[in-house]
Structures are given as C-alpha cells and as structure tokens.
Motif scaffolding. Structure first.
Motif, PDB file in Angstrom:
ATOM      1  N   TYR A   1       0.888  -1.196   0.165  1.00  0.00           N
ATOM      2  CA  TYR A   1       0.004   0.085   0.233  1.00  0.00           C
ATOM      3  C   TYR A   1       0.832   1.353  -0.072  1.00  0.00           C
TER       4      TYR A   1
ATOM      5  N   THR B   1       2.169   1.704  -3.537  1.00  0.00           N
ATOM      6  CA  THR B   1       1.146   2.212  -4.306  1.00  0.00           C
ATOM      7  C   THR B   1       0.904   3.800  -4.062  1.00  0.00           C
TER       8      THR B   1
ATOM      9  N   TYR C   1      -3.353  -6.166 -10.044  1.00  0.00           N
ATOM     10  CA  TYR C   1      -2.428  -5.172  -9.344  1.00  0.00           C
ATOM     11  C   TYR C   1      -1.035  -5.193 -10.325  1.00  0.00           C
TER      12      TYR C   1
ATOM     13  N   SER D   1      -4.998  -2.153  -4.377  1.00  0.00           N
ATOM     14  CA  SER D   1      -4.240  -2.497  -3.063  1.00  0.00           C
ATOM     15  C   SER D   1      -5.420  -1.923  -1.993  1.00  0.00           C
TER      16      SER D   1
END
Length: 493
Positions: free
Chosen positions: A275, A278, A335, A377
């Motif tokens: 995360y 991201t 992802y 995410s």
C-alpha cells in the motif's frame, strides 16, 4: 449456516461512495497544487514549500493510527455509530481549516519573512490533516461492516474510487475554468504562460468552491448511510467471567482481533508495504506532474489542469473494469497489470524526452495504471481485515501511517535535491523534474513488484488466529497464540 445478508442497495452504495468526496477534492488540491502554489505563486523556497507538505504528512501520519484506534474503541456519539461520529468530526475540521491554506497569510505582506508566513500556515495544515485522517479512516473502515463478500468489497471500493476520480476531474476542470477566465481579463504580457503572485485569486477561489461542494456531498453521506450501532461493551477484553463463546460469537470460528494482535501478522506488513508503494507512485506523480509540465516540458500553465484531467478521466473509466478483472484473473494479476501500465508510462517519458501532443497519451497510461493499483491495493487491505471489522480502523490507520510518512519524507528529499531552491526554475531543473517523474513512477513500480511477489509466494491471510481456550478460561488473558504452522505454505504440523 444462515443465509448470506442481502446485497447493499444501490442507493446505500452511492451514499457511501460520496462520503469521501470532500477529502478527495481537498487531496487533489493538496498533492497537485500545494508545491506549485507556495513555490511558484507565493514565492516560497523549495525547502520551505517541501517543509510545509512534510509537516502535513507527518501530522496526518501521526493522527491516522491514533484515530483508527479510537474509532475502534469508541461507541459513537448519540444516535451516530462510531465510524460516522469520527467522520463528522473530521469533516468539520476540514471545512474550517482548508480555505486558509490556499489563501494569503492574513496580516502579511510580500515583505514578511518567509519563516513567519510558514509559522502562520502550519496550524491550519495540522487541523486539516487531522480532519482528513479522521474522515478517511472512518470511511474506509465502514467497507467491511457494510458488505461481507469479496466481490461486494471490490465493487464498493471501485464505487468509492470512481467518485475519487470525479472529485479530481472536478478540481482540474474548475482550475482550468478559473485560469481561462483569469487570462481573459489580463494583459498580453501577464497572460503568457507563467504562474506568479497574480494567480493567488485562482487558488483561493478554487479552495472555497471545493469546500462548498464537498460539504454538500458529506451531508448526503450522513443522510443516506446507516451504520449499525456497536456498543463499547462488545469491544472489551475478555475476563474470567466472560463466556468463551458469547451469544453473538457462538458460531464464530475465531475470536476478536485487537489492534496489537495485528502486529503479529506477517500479512499485515506485506499489505502495508504494498500500500505504501502504491501511494508513493500515485501521490508523488500527482505532486510533481505540474512541475514536470511547466518546467521540464515548458508547457503553458493551463496544462496543469488539462493533463491531470486526462489522467483522472482515464482512471475513472478503467475503475469500472476492476470488478471484472478481479473476478477473472484475481487480485495479484490485476495489480501486476497496473504496474505494467505504470512501467510503460515511465519508459515512454524516459525514451521520448520532450513530449508534444504525445503527453496526452502518456497521461492516459498513468491514469489507468494509478487507478488499477490503487483500487486493488485497497481491496487487498479489505481482504486482510476480513470479518475482523472491530479493529479494521486500526489496520487502515496503520496502512495510511506508512503512506503519509513515506510521502512526506520523499517530497522533502526531492525538494532538498532541487538544483535551484530559491528560484522558480533554472536550466538544471528542466532535467531534474524529468528524472523525478521517471523515478517516482518507474522506480517505485519496481519496488512494488517485489512486494507483490512476496504476496504471491505467501498469500494474504490471518495466520495467528487460534486461541488457547484453556489459557483463556484459566487466565482471562485472551492472548492470540500462533499455531505450529509453516507461514508460507499454511500447513499445520
């Protein structure tokens, strides 16, 4: 087993989805225009402009886990649930503080020392970031409480992100209109291409419109979203006299996870790092895209509205594919696809050098890739929480803490590396912002790929979930004890 709960009605999904709209409007201005406003418009040095953003990120990073913990413990205010109570508190804080950040210092002049102006803005930044954190965490932690199935979580997250993109489109569309009308009223010399002190009214008016529109959508959220009341008594630690299986948990396969239990979970750290990576890609590219357009590509200032607008329109359209992609190829591959698109963008701007009309194509790639990795995410975080919604706010708070702190530090490092910190730009900064965009997208995409690989090897699941019932009954400690398990294979010996 009982019948699964009915799907959340469309009206409830829409009212939930607009609950973060004010935050998204403000975040769009914060990340895209804060450095531009303080450096190119107010004339702050790159270090002081970066310090202001860092102060905000640190305040947000500190407030986020604290708010997450308190939101899990509190019982709500009056008829409000605990999540909506914190959401309301955060909304009021944002509405009262945000307009002051993008308005000139009251009582200051152009001769006021820069440090004095910095001291003036910092309290408003801290109040804004506290409110932003309270709204974000309470809103995110409602997802696992409103819906239970994986596909519904993805859909609700996609709805939420769709309105995030709408918020960004709104901000950039308004910015373009304000810059356009301002240019119509100026002489030919000022109208040219550069940002300056004369652009203060543009950002001030934009901030005022943002809080007015955001307030309306926050009201719709509070009127349309129903949160089940969760009495604080359900959240207390077990005692000796507490039944091993309380009436609402007799069919539960696992006990309540408290915030400290998450610190024993390897998956907690895996998701946190993914995360963080991201958010570094999404936020840093959004922060420096305006500088890249005006200083590296030497485009007119209207492009600081039109190019981000193209990015988020493409992100908006791609967000509707998230549910289908997650269903057919899974979270990890979805992802990974987003990372490939980000790497394609980074490769394009690296090899192309000066971009003309091609910049619109590059913006489409960046928007699609950012939307894909961000939605996925967030869905992975909801997967990690699962049915452990009583401590969900802490998990989201911890994830956000890593994101905010990393973003603030990264911006401060970049600002201190700037070749001409006290000037608007120089020859060296043309190349500087070019490589900043390459590194924050392509470089961080490579890092995110490594964390994704760790999740593919060791899938997301709560492993340390078994409780020694004998120990619980005898000591009342209620500690979570890890099973004798191979962490990656999940085989219990």
């Amino acid at each position: 087993m009982g019948d699964p709960p009915p799907p959340l009605p469309l009206r409830a999904r829409l009212s939930y989805s607009v609950g973060h709209f004010l935050n998204d409007l403000c975040a769009s201005m914060w990340f895209t225009y804060l450095l531009v406003y303080f450096h190119s418009v107010l004339g702050f040095s790159t270090t002081h402009a970066g310090a202001l953003l860092l102060a905000g990120q640190v305040a947000d990073g500190i407030c986020t886990p604290l708010v997450g913990y308190e939101a899990d413990q509190a019982g709500g205010c009056g008829r409000y649930g605990r999540r909506k109570s914190w959401h309301l508190t955060g909304t009021i804080s944002v509405l009262l503080s945000f307009p002051f950040i993008f308005s000139p210092c009251l009582g200051c002049s152009r001769n006021t020392p820069e440090w004095a102006s910095l001291v003036y803005f910092i309290p408003f930044v801290i109040i804004f970031q506290f409110g932003w954190a309270a709204t974000q965490i309470s809103h995110l932690s409602l997802i696992p409480e409103l819906v239970t199935s994986d596909h519904e979580k993805v859909e609700l997250t996609a709805f939420r992100y769709a309105f995030t993109v709408v918020a960004n489109i709104t901000v950039y569309g308004l910015a373009w209109l304000l810059l356009h009308f301002q240019a119509d009223g100026m002489g030919p010399q000022e109208k040219a291409h550069h940002l300056g002190y004369h652009d203060i009214p543009v950002f001030r008016n934009l901030a005022l419109i943002v809080v007015a529109v955001g307030a309306v959508f926050s009201l719709l959220f509070h009127l349309g979203t129903k949160e089940e009341k969760c009495p604080p008594a359900q959240l207390r630690d077990p005692e000796e006299r507490t039944p091993l299986l309380s009436p609402d948990r007799r069919n539960a396969a696992q006990p309540l996870l408290r915030w400290n239990h998450w610190l024993l979970e390897p998956a907690f750290y895996q998701v946190a790092m993914l995360y963080m990576s991201t958010r570094l890609i999404v936020n840093l590219s959004q922060t420096y895209i305006a500088m890249y357009l005006t200083n590296s590509l030497l485009l007119p200032k209207k492009y600081i509205a039109t190019i981000p607008l193209v990015m988020f329109i493409s992100g908006f359209l791609s967000s509707f594919l998230m549910k289908t992609l997650n269903k057919f190829i899974g979270r990890n591959l979805t992802y990974g696809l987003g990372l490939l698109i980000i790497l394609a963008f980074a490769s394009w701007i690296t090899l192309a050098g000066q971009l003309g009309v091609e910049v619109y194509g590059a913006a489409v790639l960046l928007g699609m890739g950012s939307a894909t990795i961000l939605v996925t995410s967030l869905s992975m975080t909801a997967d990690l929480i699962g049915t452990n919604t009583q401590s969900g706010a802490f998990v989201y708070g911890a994830m956000s803490f890593t994101d905010k702190l990393a973003n603030g530090v990264a911006v401060m490092v970049i600002q201190n590396l700037h070749p001409c910190p006290t000037q608007l730009c120089c020859t060296s900064c043309v190349v500087f912002y070019h490589w900043v965009m390459v590194v924050v997208t392509g470089g961080m995409a490579v890092v995110a790929t490594l964390f994704l690989a760790s999740i593919m090897i060791c899938p997301i699941r709560v492993r340390f979930h078994e409780v020694s019932l004998t120990g619980l009954a005898g000591t009342g400690s209620g500690e979570l004890r890890p099973p004798n398990e191979d962490v990656c294979s999940g085989v219990v010996n």
